[in-house]
Write a protein that holds these residues in place. Structure first.
Motif, PDB file in Angstrom:
ATOM      1  N   HIS A  75       2.107   6.827   7.846  1.00 23.36           N
ATOM      2  CA  HIS A  75       3.443   6.539   7.323  1.00 23.36           C
ATOM      3  C   HIS A  75       4.540   6.673   8.380  1.00 23.36           C
ATOM      4  O   HIS A  75       5.335   5.742   8.551  1.00 23.36           O
ATOM      5  CB  HIS A  75       3.756   7.430   6.121  1.00 23.36           C
ATOM      6  N   VAL A  84      -1.109  -4.289   3.754  1.00 26.10           N
ATOM      7  CA  VAL A  84      -2.020  -3.259   4.234  1.00 26.10           C
ATOM      8  C   VAL A  84      -2.796  -2.697   3.055  1.00 26.10           C
ATOM      9  O   VAL A  84      -2.210  -2.154   2.114  1.00 26.10           O
ATOM     10  CB  VAL A  84      -1.265  -2.125   4.958  1.00 26.10           C
ATOM     11  N   TRP A 141       2.233  -2.127   1.111  1.00 23.10           N
ATOM     12  CA  TRP A 141       1.165  -1.149   1.337  1.00 23.10           C
ATOM     13  C   TRP A 141       0.456  -0.894   0.015  1.00 23.10           C
ATOM     14  O   TRP A 141       1.077  -0.513  -0.973  1.00 23.10           O
ATOM     15  CB  TRP A 141       1.745   0.157   1.881  1.00 23.10           C
ATOM     16  N   ASP A 165      -5.143   0.209   2.285  1.00 23.16           N
ATOM     17  CA  ASP A 165      -5.338   1.478   2.989  1.00 23.16           C
ATOM     18  C   ASP A 165      -6.365   2.347   2.277  1.00 23.16           C
ATOM     19  O   ASP A 165      -6.131   2.839   1.168  1.00 23.16           O
ATOM     20  CB  ASP A 165      -3.991   2.198   3.076  1.00 23.16           C
ATOM     21  N   THR A 212       4.658   3.718  10.812  1.00 23.52           N
ATOM     22  CA  THR A 212       4.806   2.344  10.319  1.00 23.52           C
ATOM     23  C   THR A 212       6.041   2.117   9.461  1.00 23.52           C
ATOM     24  O   THR A 212       6.359   0.968   9.151  1.00 23.52           O
ATOM     25  CB  THR A 212       3.569   1.957   9.480  1.00 23.52           C
ATOM     26  N   HIS A 243       6.891  -4.993   4.785  1.00 26.26           N
ATOM     27  CA  HIS A 243       5.473  -5.213   4.514  1.00 26.26           C
ATOM     28  C   HIS A 243       5.122  -4.559   3.185  1.00 26.26           C
ATOM     29  O   HIS A 243       5.921  -3.810   2.614  1.00 26.26           O
ATOM     30  CB  HIS A 243       4.618  -4.621   5.647  1.00 26.26           C
TER      31      HIS A 243
END
Length: 513
Positions: A368, A356, A379, A358, A371, A377
């Motif tokens: 936050h 991701v 970020w 962002d 997810t 994952h």
């Protein structure tokens, strides 16, 4: 072999095998050398901010440098904003800038500029090659500088005649020293603070935000009762279900002060003492109380994993059970499209291994909690505050990790800075889903007007609204070869995001909120 070919061969031999480019006349021999040397993938960006931002995203995910190729001082200037972000992120980059031939500089041609002066504020190392035989050696040194912990930007300036004149061959990259070890004193100081019985907070940054490091930090927290937070501007955080997934330090000053008000000891691991993004009237710059003492376990330049393991041993925390994030996803929502219903959809649908990028700034701040329970994952947050990074950064991340889905989330204002990245995504068929929060405004600036007490009127607000006309993201994406759709309901967004996650290649969703 000319100087340009010696540099390309040195780069490839030094494991720099991707070059994000926007070349001009001074770089023609470098471009020609790429056809004579196997092993270098070249990716064109239609604006230098896309080139440097993509190199940032690539380096964050690969932990090794890509090269850039920029055209003289103005080309470097166009790329400076995302080099600034990359420098703050501690991303390794070999930044190559073409220059006039050495004998031509004295004539002050239109593109003549002080390239070194432009480069230094966004570089850790800058050198202009003096002649063709020096190019390979300088290139090898640039690679070594870029790979030096925790990750550095090395800018190599290549005058045109050093590229076209005869060179002598490639050069070996010098050995790169490992990160420095922390001291016994630093470990014992942090251990004593954590044993004190007074409220303590562990703030983790940089390499400490990888899953293996957070696992150890979580054990230390479980053993001592300390709270864990991550730095606000984190270059790359590994997070998700089954992992230690701390909350970020808040951006808003009052929220950050509320979080730290009772903390008496702050342990810094790859992070600095939290400070406000900006100065505000009658508010502090440093976001900890005067009664809080800071303790540096390891800087970003030091061996963070080794330091955490040492501290865990000192505290006998090796068998402590950390708090890991539970596997949970929010339900899909219906009705009007809002930032919360978008967050619910992302949390419900995001695939395992997603990356991701962002830059949703205001609209994405509450992502936050929606997810953190998703499958593991990565970020990528903004580190330098210069907007226009998410689309290029997602592009570079997709080049680095072609087997992983990349989700790019951005406000419409931020995305306009580097929307040319969509063209590169289409050309390279990169697996990126872009969600544009189309709120038709620079929403954060309306909030900042209030925060600084500027007493704005209609002219001030008019400078922050993106209307008259509204931006048409579907048309812009289609014009760059990217399929796109516009949605204004939760149901429409849910369908579009699910379809995008289940297909390959670039896709853009304009989410009108």
């Amino acid at each position: 072999m000319n100087g340009a070919e010696s540099l390309v061969r040195t780069l490839v031999e030094g494991d720099v095998d991707v070059c994000f480019t926007n070349p001009g006349t001074s770089e023609m021999h470098f471009c020609a050398a790429l056809d004579r040397v196997d092993g270098m993938r070249c990716i064109l960006g239609l604006f230098e901010g896309v080139v440097t931002g993509a190199a940032d995203g690539y380096g964050r995910m690969m932990d090794k440098p890509a090269a850039t190729l920029l055209h003289t001082g103005p080309g470097l200037g166009n790329g400076v904003a995302n080099l600034h972000n990359a420098k703050k992120a501690k991303t390794p980059i070999v930044n190559i800038v073409g220059e006039h031939a050495t004998y031509h500089i004295a004539h002050d041609a239109p593109l003549t500029a002080d390239i070194e002066a432009i480069a230094w504020p966004v570089s850790h190392w800058v050198k202009t090659s003096a002649d063709a035989p020096s190019v390979a050696v300088d290139g090898a040194q640039a690679i070594a500088e870029a790979k030096t912990a925790p990750g550095r930007i090395a800018t190599l300036i290549l005058p045109a005649d050093t590229a076209w004149n005869e060179a002598q061959g490639t050069a070996k990259v010098p050995d790169v020293p490992p990160p420095g070890s922390v001291t016994e004193g630093a470990v014992r100081d942090c251990a004593d603070a954590l044993r004190s019985g007074e409220p303590a907070m562990i703030v983790v940054g940089h390499r400490g935000l990888r899953a293996d490091a957070l696992e150890i930090a979580g054990r230390i927290a479980a053993k001592t009762g300390a709270e864990i937070r991550t730095e606000f501007a984190a270059a790359r955080a590994e997070r998700g279900a089954g992992q230690v997934t701390p909350e970020r330090m808040p951006y808003v000053v009052d929220q950050a002060l509320a979080v730290t008000k009772d903390v008496r000891h702050m342990i810094l691991i790859g992070a600095k003492t939290p400070v406000a993004f900006f100065a505000y009237p009658d508010k502090p710059s440093v976001l900890i109380p005067d009664t809080c003492q800071t303790h540096l376990l390891a800087s970003a330049e030091e061996d963070i994993m080794g330091a955490l393991e040492w501290l865990a041993d000192e505290l006998d925390a090796g068998n402590a059970e950390p708090v890991r994030e539970a596997a949970q996803r929010p339900d899909l929502q219906t009705g009007d499209l809002t930032i919360d219903t978008i967050a619910s959809a992302i949390g419900h649908l995001m695939p395992e291994g997603c990356i991701v990028s962002d830059e949703a700034i205001t609209s994405g701040r509450m992502l936050h909690p929606f997810t953190k329970g998703c499958p593991p994952h990565d970020w990528l947050f903004g580190t330098g505050g210069s907007i226009g990074r998410a689309l290029p950064e997602a592009t570079g991340a997709a080049v680095a990790c072609p087997d992983r889905k990349v989700l790019c989330i951005s406000g419409d204002g931020s995305a306009m800075y580097t929307l040319q990245a969509l063209w590169t995504q289409a050309r390279e068929n990169l697996d990126v889903v872009t969600v544009i929060y189309a709120n038709r405004t620079y929403a954060i600036l309306h909030g900042e007007l209030r925060n600084v007490g500027a007493n704005p009127g209609p002219k001030a607000h008019d400078m922050f609204d993106l209307d008259r006309p509204n931006l048409d993201w579907v048309a812009m994406a289609n014009g760059m070869g990217v399929e796109a759709t516009r949605v204004d309901t939760s149901e429409g967004f849910n369908r579009a995001l699910a379809a995008a996650f289940n297909s390959k290649g670039p896709f853009l969703i304009e989410a009108v909120i």
